[in-house]
Design a protein around this motif. Structure first.
Motif, PDB file in Angstrom:
ATOM      1  N   SER A  21       0.766  -1.221   0.092  1.00 49.32           N
ATOM      2  CA  SER A  21      -0.165  -0.041   0.012  1.00 49.32           C
ATOM      3  C   SER A  21       0.737   1.200  -0.244  1.00 49.32           C
ATOM      4  N   ASN A  22       1.994   1.181   0.178  1.00 50.82           N
ATOM      5  CA  ASN A  22       3.011   2.323   0.029  1.00 50.82           C
ATOM      6  C   ASN A  22       3.217   2.801  -1.134  1.00 50.82           C
ATOM      7  N   LYS A  35       6.609  14.200  -2.690  1.00 48.66           N
ATOM      8  CA  LYS A  35       5.470  13.712  -3.177  1.00 48.66           C
ATOM      9  C   LYS A  35       5.160  14.396  -4.636  1.00 48.66           C
ATOM     10  N   TYR A  57       6.713   6.280   1.030  1.00 49.67           N
ATOM     11  CA  TYR A  57       5.839   6.722   2.031  1.00 49.67           C
ATOM     12  C   TYR A  57       4.799   5.887   2.271  1.00 49.67           C
ATOM     13  N   THR A  58       3.950   5.902   3.475  1.00 43.70           N
ATOM     14  CA  THR A  58       2.987   5.224   3.778  1.00 43.70           C
ATOM     15  C   THR A  58       1.947   5.982   3.392  1.00 43.70           C
ATOM     16  N   LYS A  59       0.351   5.096   3.465  1.00 46.49           N
ATOM     17  CA  LYS A  59      -1.025   5.824   3.080  1.00 46.49           C
ATOM     18  C   LYS A  59      -0.926   7.325   3.945  1.00 46.49           C
ATOM     19  N   SER A  60      -0.577   7.320   4.959  1.00 46.77           N
ATOM     20  CA  SER A  60      -0.873   8.539   6.072  1.00 46.77           C
ATOM     21  C   SER A  60       0.066   9.422   5.801  1.00 46.77           C
ATOM     22  N   GLY A  61       1.119   9.276   4.860  1.00 48.17           N
ATOM     23  CA  GLY A  61       2.143  10.261   4.347  1.00 48.17           C
ATOM     24  C   GLY A  61       3.422  10.246   5.243  1.00 48.17           C
ATOM     25  N   GLU A  62       3.538   9.268   5.998  1.00 43.68           N
ATOM     26  CA  GLU A  62       4.992   9.092   6.989  1.00 43.68           C
ATOM     27  C   GLU A  62       5.891   8.484   5.979  1.00 43.68           C
TER      28      GLU A  62
END
Length: 96
Positions: A21-22, A35, A57-62
């Motif tokens: 999912s990243n 991004k 990046y993860t889905k949450s933006g990390e």
């Protein structure tokens, strides 16, 4: 993670996400990716030496991973044909 394959005058860099999912963003000019950079979807081909940088990046933006890689190019093997009247044709292969 990444794989780095150099062959026949081209080099391919492949990135593997730590989670499916990243998202990976990358640059090939040595600048720090964001991004707004190119989104990675398939291996990146180089025909000249360069620098590839990437961030995952993860889905949450990390941001969970970064990499900077100096890409080198492996030249294709070169063959020269030499004719010797006494012996015939011989081939010499130079491998870089």
């Amino acid at each position: 993670k990444f794989t780095y394959v150099a062959d026949q005058g081209r080099t391919y860099v492949t990135f593997l996400k730590s989670k499916s999912s990243n998202t990976i963003y990358y640059t090939t000019d040595g600048t720090v990716p964001s991004k707004n950079s190119k989104k990675y979807s398939q291996r990146v081909k180089f025909t000249e030496p360069g620098i590839i940088r990437a961030k995952e990046y993860t889905k949450s933006g990390e941001c969970v991973a970064t990499i900077k890689l100096n890409v080198k190019i492996k030249c294709a093997p070169v063959e020269f044909g030499c004719i010797d009247i006494a012996v015939g044709t011989k081939y010499i292969k130079f491998v870089a």
